[in-house]
Design an enzyme around this catalytic site. Structure first.
Site, short mmCIF file in Angstrom:
data_model
loop_
_atom_site.label_atom_id
_atom_site.label_comp_id
_atom_site.label_asym_id
_atom_site.label_seq_id
_atom_site.Cartn_x
_atom_site.Cartn_y
_atom_site.Cartn_z
N LYS A 114 -12.19 38.28 -15.32
CA LYS A 114 -11.69 39.29 -14.37
C LYS A 114 -12.66 40.45 -14.24
O LYS A 114 -12.77 41.06 -13.18
CB LYS A 114 -10.30 39.76 -14.80
CG LYS A 114 -9.22 38.73 -14.52
CD LYS A 114 -7.83 39.32 -14.65
CE LYS A 114 -6.79 38.30 -14.20
NZ LYS A 114 -5.42 38.78 -14.38
N LYS A 196 -9.10 24.38 -10.35
CA LYS A 196 -7.64 24.41 -10.29
C LYS A 196 -7.17 25.10 -9.00
O LYS A 196 -7.77 26.07 -8.55
CB LYS A 196 -7.14 25.22 -11.51
CG LYS A 196 -5.69 25.04 -11.85
CD LYS A 196 -5.41 25.71 -13.18
CE LYS A 196 -4.01 26.28 -13.20
NZ LYS A 196 -3.75 27.12 -14.34
N LYS A 199 -3.89 30.81 -6.28
CA LYS A 199 -3.60 31.71 -5.16
C LYS A 199 -4.78 32.64 -4.87
O LYS A 199 -4.83 33.28 -3.83
CB LYS A 199 -2.32 32.51 -5.42
CG LYS A 199 -2.27 33.30 -6.70
CD LYS A 199 -0.86 33.82 -6.95
CE LYS A 199 -0.71 34.40 -8.34
NZ LYS A 199 0.66 34.63 -8.72
#
Length: 332
Positions: A114, A196, A199
């Site tokens: 992140k 994967k 969203k």
């Protein structure tokens, strides 16, 4: 109820629920209520480590609650609540930060990922959020936490922090076990079948959302990346795109890969891809329609999250009071 083991899970309402989160996890949750005392929360406090549009966050939180119910999580059988409505999460989160080591947080792979994605906003919350996650879990003294591979590291940290606290103050926290569901498809992106489905996928065609309308779902499957062959055959290594579509089709229809290969023997991808789209719609269509119906009934949703927060808060408070006493805070 007392003899049931406790199971807890939370998902961030930072966007719409995906086909991947449904087939990989939520689909299996409704059956767990027979075996466990289940707590599911909208992890809205976790979302703000990344800047959110406030109106969108509120909207997504309620949409996620409606989708949970539409997916079969009956509020009469499961405790559904919004994380920020139970103030004990933040309070225990602070205490556990003081029992989590800087080096442990530095090693968290999600922090590294992140930080790379949001280089302009590497805030303290982003660094310390595994301590809040430990609080989310330990407040409810759960036996099990359903986790995907990507969150296993955080559950390990939670176990370490709980063990450290217990070794100082006695048996305060139950040490939870990760609960890896026996079934659950690992759904990959339709555009990058080696990654994967997420969203946060930058290509909007890579991810199918539970709220997508019929035309959108069919368009995404027709555009799904495949390969230059025409044969529908399962081979994760050499045919990741087709193998991903077969996994999705299998999860939606219950058919084995052998049955799917027989069904589409001699037929090309032009027939297979729309068939996968139709199979997905047979699952997501009713969920979408029911979630939309629930979203119109604001008073019902409010009653669900208020009742859930009351029940969750009462249990969380018992744990927090015990922790406060152990660390030496004067009782109110």
């Amino acid at each position: 109820m007392e003899d049931k083991k406790v199971l807890l899970s939370g998902i961030q309402p930072s966007g719409d629920l995906t086909l991947g989160s449904y087939l990989g996890a939520i689909k299996n949750w409704s059956a767990l209520a027979r075996e466990f005392d289940c707590y599911y929360f909208m992890a809205d406090m976790h979302t703000i480590t990344v800047r959110q549009d406030p109106a969108q966050l509120r909207k997504h939180t309620l949409e996620q609650l409606a989708s949970y119910i539409a997916c079969g999580l009956d509020p009469e059988e499961n405790t559904l609540f919004i994380q920020s409505h139970v103030h004990q999460h933040a309070e225990l989160g602070w205490v556990l930060q003081c029992f989590t080591m800087f080096g442990e947080l530095s090693r968290m792979t999600q922090f590294k990922d992140k930080s790379a994605k949001h280089a302009e906003n590497i805030n303290a919350g982003l660094f310390a959020y595994p301590s809040l996650m430990a609080a989310d879990i330990l407040l409810y003294q759960p036996d099990f936490v359903p986790v995907g591979e990507d969150q296993k590291q955080h559950v390990e940290l939670t176990r370490d922090v709980a063990g450290r606290f217990n070794s100082l103050y006695g048996d305060v926290f139950k040490i939870p076990e990760p609960y890896i569901p026996k079934v659950g498809a690992r759904v990959m992106s339709l555009q990058t079948p080696t990654a994967k489905m997420s969203k946060s996928d930058e290509d909007p065609n890579g991810c199918v959302y539970l709220k997508d309308d019929n035309d959108t779902v069919m368009r995404k499957f027709k555009r799904a990346v495949t390969d230059s062959e025409t044969c529908v055959r399962y081979d994760r290594e050499n045919k990741p795109g087709i193998s991903n579509l077969m996994e999705i089709y299998s999860a939606c229809t219950g058919k084995t890969y052998e049955e799917i290969q027989r069904e589409f023997d001699g037929k090309g991808y032009g027939e297979f891809k729309p068939a996968v789209g139709e199979a997905v719609l047979s699952v997501t269509g009713p969920i979408r329609d029911e979630a939309n119906r629930l979203l119109k009934d604001k008073s019902y949703l409010e009653q669900v999250y208020r009742t859930g927060a009351e029940k969750a808060g009462a249990i969380a408070n018992r744990t927090l009071r015990k922790v406060y006493k152990k660390v030496g805070f004067v009782p109110r």
